[in-house]
Motif scaffolding. Structure first.
Motif, PDB file in Angstrom:
ATOM      1  N   THR A 179     -22.186 -33.033  27.848  1.00 34.82           N
ATOM      2  CA  THR A 179     -22.253 -32.822  26.412  1.00 34.82           C
ATOM      3  C   THR A 179     -20.945 -33.305  25.800  1.00 34.82           C
ATOM      4  O   THR A 179     -19.881 -33.068  26.367  1.00 34.82           O
ATOM      5  CB  THR A 179     -22.474 -31.332  26.107  1.00 34.82           C
ATOM      6  N   ASP A 180     -21.053 -33.947  24.653  1.00 33.48           N
ATOM      7  CA  ASP A 180     -19.850 -34.437  23.994  1.00 33.48           C
ATOM      8  C   ASP A 180     -19.936 -34.207  22.496  1.00 33.48           C
ATOM      9  O   ASP A 180     -20.961 -33.816  21.969  1.00 33.48           O
ATOM     10  CB  ASP A 180     -19.625 -35.919  24.304  1.00 33.48           C
ATOM     11  N   ALA A 181     -18.867 -34.468  21.825  1.00 36.50           N
ATOM     12  CA  ALA A 181     -18.796 -34.237  20.389  1.00 36.50           C
ATOM     13  C   ALA A 181     -19.263 -35.439  19.573  1.00 36.50           C
ATOM     14  O   ALA A 181     -19.198 -35.413  18.354  1.00 36.50           O
ATOM     15  CB  ALA A 181     -17.366 -33.870  19.993  1.00 36.50           C
ATOM     16  N   CYS A 182     -19.717 -36.499  20.224  1.00 37.93           N
ATOM     17  CA  CYS A 182     -20.163 -37.690  19.496  1.00 37.93           C
ATOM     18  C   CYS A 182     -21.455 -37.447  18.738  1.00 37.93           C
ATOM     19  O   CYS A 182     -21.794 -38.171  17.826  1.00 37.93           O
ATOM     20  CB  CYS A 182     -20.343 -38.872  20.445  1.00 37.93           C
ATOM     21  N   ALA A 183     -22.194 -36.458  19.130  1.00 41.96           N
ATOM     22  CA  ALA A 183     -23.388 -36.011  18.421  1.00 41.96           C
ATOM     23  C   ALA A 183     -24.493 -37.056  18.345  1.00 41.96           C
ATOM     24  O   ALA A 183     -25.104 -37.244  17.310  1.00 41.96           O
ATOM     25  CB  ALA A 183     -23.031 -35.487  17.036  1.00 41.96           C
ATOM     26  N   ASP A 184     -24.740 -37.742  19.458  1.00 44.89           N
ATOM     27  CA  ASP A 184     -25.941 -38.564  19.506  1.00 44.89           C
ATOM     28  C   ASP A 184     -27.126 -37.622  19.413  1.00 44.89           C
ATOM     29  O   ASP A 184     -27.115 -36.531  19.984  1.00 44.89           O
ATOM     30  CB  ASP A 184     -26.017 -39.355  20.821  1.00 44.89           C
ATOM     31  N   GLU A 185     -28.149 -38.056  18.683  1.00 44.47           N
ATOM     32  CA  GLU A 185     -29.302 -37.167  18.499  1.00 44.47           C
ATOM     33  C   GLU A 185     -30.514 -37.709  19.242  1.00 44.47           C
ATOM     34  O   GLU A 185     -30.567 -38.885  19.588  1.00 44.47           O
ATOM     35  CB  GLU A 185     -29.632 -36.965  17.024  1.00 44.47           C
ATOM     36  N   GLU A 186     -31.456 -36.803  19.493  1.00 38.06           N
ATOM     37  CA  GLU A 186     -32.731 -37.209  20.085  1.00 38.06           C
ATOM     38  C   GLU A 186     -33.824 -36.304  19.532  1.00 38.06           C
ATOM     39  O   GLU A 186     -33.545 -35.229  19.001  1.00 38.06           O
ATOM     40  CB  GLU A 186     -32.686 -37.152  21.610  1.00 38.06           C
ATOM     41  N   ARG A 187     -35.063 -36.770  19.667  1.00 37.94           N
ATOM     42  CA  ARG A 187     -36.210 -35.980  19.215  1.00 37.94           C
ATOM     43  C   ARG A 187     -36.232 -34.675  19.982  1.00 37.94           C
ATOM     44  O   ARG A 187     -36.029 -34.655  21.190  1.00 37.94           O
ATOM     45  CB  ARG A 187     -37.523 -36.718  19.451  1.00 37.94           C
ATOM     46  N   PHE A 188     -36.461 -33.584  19.250  1.00 38.30           N
ATOM     47  CA  PHE A 188     -36.514 -32.259  19.863  1.00 38.30           C
ATOM     48  C   PHE A 188     -37.521 -31.430  19.083  1.00 38.30           C
ATOM     49  O   PHE A 188     -37.353 -31.220  17.880  1.00 38.30           O
ATOM     50  CB  PHE A 188     -35.128 -31.609  19.835  1.00 38.30           C
ATOM     51  N   LEU A 189     -38.561 -30.996  19.753  1.00 38.10           N
ATOM     52  CA  LEU A 189     -39.660 -30.261  19.122  1.00 38.10           C
ATOM     53  C   LEU A 189     -40.133 -31.049  17.906  1.00 38.10           C
ATOM     54  O   LEU A 189     -40.523 -32.183  18.037  1.00 38.10           O
ATOM     55  CB  LEU A 189     -39.243 -28.817  18.829  1.00 38.10           C
ATOM     56  N   SER A 190     -40.035 -30.481  16.714  1.00 37.17           N
ATOM     57  CA  SER A 190     -40.528 -31.201  15.533  1.00 37.17           C
ATOM     58  C   SER A 190     -39.400 -31.813  14.707  1.00 37.17           C
ATOM     59  O   SER A 190     -39.566 -32.094  13.528  1.00 37.17           O
ATOM     60  CB  SER A 190     -41.354 -30.257  14.656  1.00 37.17           C
ATOM     61  N   GLY A 191     -38.240 -32.013  15.323  1.00 38.99           N
ATOM     62  CA  GLY A 191     -37.110 -32.564  14.582  1.00 38.99           C
ATOM     63  C   GLY A 191     -36.158 -33.306  15.503  1.00 38.99           C
ATOM     64  O   GLY A 191     -36.582 -33.996  16.420  1.00 38.99           O
ATOM     65  N   TRP A 192     -34.870 -33.123  15.228  1.00 32.79           N
ATOM     66  CA  TRP A 192     -33.814 -33.808  15.969  1.00 32.79           C
ATOM     67  C   TRP A 192     -32.760 -32.793  16.394  1.00 32.79           C
ATOM     68  O   TRP A 192     -32.546 -31.796  15.705  1.00 32.79           O
ATOM     69  CB  TRP A 192     -33.158 -34.875  15.089  1.00 32.79           C
ATOM     70  N   ALA A 193     -32.093 -33.087  17.526  1.00 29.63           N
ATOM     71  CA  ALA A 193     -31.023 -32.207  17.990  1.00 29.63           C
ATOM     72  C   ALA A 193     -29.992 -33.015  18.769  1.00 29.63           C
ATOM     73  O   ALA A 193     -30.236 -34.155  19.158  1.00 29.63           O
ATOM     74  CB  ALA A 193     -31.592 -31.086  18.860  1.00 29.63           C
ATOM     75  N   HIS A 194     -28.853 -32.396  19.010  1.00 27.91           N
ATOM     76  CA  HIS A 194     -27.757 -32.997  19.764  1.00 27.91           C
ATOM     77  C   HIS A 194     -28.257 -33.380  21.158  1.00 27.91           C
ATOM     78  O   HIS A 194     -28.769 -32.543  21.900  1.00 27.91           O
ATOM     79  CB  HIS A 194     -26.618 -31.973  19.855  1.00 27.91           C
ATOM     80  N   ALA A 195     -28.122 -34.645  21.526  1.00 26.67           N
ATOM     81  CA  ALA A 195     -28.708 -35.158  22.768  1.00 26.67           C
ATOM     82  C   ALA A 195     -28.156 -34.476  24.020  1.00 26.67           C
ATOM     83  O   ALA A 195     -28.916 -34.141  24.933  1.00 26.67           O
ATOM     84  CB  ALA A 195     -28.496 -36.665  22.855  1.00 26.67           C
ATOM     85  N   GLY A 196     -26.859 -34.262  24.080  1.00 24.55           N
ATOM     86  CA  GLY A 196     -26.263 -33.645  25.263  1.00 24.55           C
ATOM     87  C   GLY A 196     -26.718 -32.210  25.448  1.00 24.55           C
ATOM     88  O   GLY A 196     -27.001 -31.771  26.574  1.00 24.55           O
ATOM     89  N   MET A 197     -26.787 -31.482  24.353  1.00 25.63           N
ATOM     90  CA  MET A 197     -27.233 -30.084  24.441  1.00 25.63           C
ATOM     91  C   MET A 197     -28.730 -30.012  24.750  1.00 25.63           C
ATOM     92  O   MET A 197     -29.173 -29.096  25.443  1.00 25.63           O
ATOM     93  CB  MET A 197     -26.885 -29.328  23.166  1.00 25.63           C
ATOM     94  N   CYS A 198     -29.501 -30.980  24.248  1.00 25.10           N
ATOM     95  CA  CYS A 198     -30.933 -31.050  24.606  1.00 25.10           C
ATOM     96  C   CYS A 198     -31.089 -31.233  26.102  1.00 25.10           C
ATOM     97  O   CYS A 198     -31.910 -30.557  26.739  1.00 25.10           O
ATOM     98  CB  CYS A 198     -31.615 -32.211  23.895  1.00 25.10           C
ATOM     99  N   ALA A 199     -30.311 -32.146  26.666  1.00 18.88           N
ATOM    100  CA  ALA A 199     -30.397 -32.397  28.107  1.00 18.88           C
ATOM    101  C   ALA A 199     -30.057 -31.130  28.889  1.00 18.88           C
ATOM    102  O   ALA A 199     -30.741 -30.790  29.866  1.00 18.88           O
ATOM    103  CB  ALA A 199     -29.465 -33.538  28.496  1.00 18.88           C
ATOM    104  N   ALA A 200     -29.038 -30.409  28.449  1.00 17.69           N
ATOM    105  CA  ALA A 200     -28.647 -29.178  29.135  1.00 17.69           C
ATOM    106  C   ALA A 200     -29.731 -28.103  28.996  1.00 17.69           C
ATOM    107  O   ALA A 200     -30.030 -27.377  29.954  1.00 17.69           O
ATOM    108  CB  ALA A 200     -27.319 -28.668  28.588  1.00 17.69           C
ATOM    109  N   ALA A 201     -30.343 -28.000  27.821  1.00 16.02           N
ATOM    110  CA  ALA A 201     -31.398 -26.998  27.613  1.00 16.02           C
ATOM    111  C   ALA A 201     -32.618 -27.304  28.478  1.00 16.02           C
ATOM    112  O   ALA A 201     -33.198 -26.404  29.093  1.00 16.02           O
ATOM    113  CB  ALA A 201     -31.786 -26.935  26.133  1.00 16.02           C
ATOM    114  N   TRP A 202     -33.007 -28.573  28.543  1.00 18.35           N
ATOM    115  CA  TRP A 202     -34.146 -28.950  29.393  1.00 18.35           C
ATOM    116  C   TRP A 202     -33.818 -28.722  30.872  1.00 18.35           C
ATOM    117  O   TRP A 202     -34.687 -28.338  31.658  1.00 18.35           O
ATOM    118  CB  TRP A 202     -34.559 -30.400  29.150  1.00 18.35           C
TER     119      TRP A 202
END
Length: 122
Positions: free
Chosen positions: A1-24
């Motif tokens: 996870t980093d502070a660059c805040a790349d986003e990715e599709r998450f549920l019905s919106g968008w979220a921080h890509a690194g944190m999404c990867a960690a949650a999955w």
């Protein structure tokens, strides 16, 4: 996870890509164990917590638990099937366990903004 805040599709919106990867990753690695523990400890609740980026991961993890995502349900069922004891006298109630997972709560401190506005309003 980093502070660059790349986003990715998450549920019905968008979220921080690194944190999404960690949650999955938590869904895949920890949810099977948590679902089995909830089956073995009737009456317990699931509460996640975290600070800063850990709070972001905990929040996304909980959002996934509250969703109707089939991969989340499969991860919970996987843990239950791997730990199922057919000789146990305990009644097996899949809907009750999945309901407990979906009712989980999350408490965070100092969590950064990490989802799109539409997700934050749900």
């Amino acid at each position: 996870t980093d502070a660059c805040a790349d986003e990715e599709r998450f549920l019905s919106g968008w979220a921080h890509a690194g944190m999404c990867a960690a949650a999955w990753n938590m869904i895949a690695q920890q949810l099977p164990k948590l679902a089995l523990a909830l089956h073995e400890n009737v009456g317990y609740e699931l509460v996640t917590t975290g600070h800063s980026m850990g709070g972001g991961v905990a929040a996304l993890f909980t959002m996934l638990l509250h969703s109707d995502d089939a991969d989340v349900e499969r991860a919970a069922i996987k843990g239950l099937s791997e730990g199922f004891d057919p000789e146990s006298e305990r009644e097996f109630n899949l809907e009750e366990i999945l309901g407990t997972v979906k009712r989980s709560r999350c408490f965070t401190v100092g969590t950064p903004s990490l989802v799109s506005l539409n997700l934050s309003m749900q």
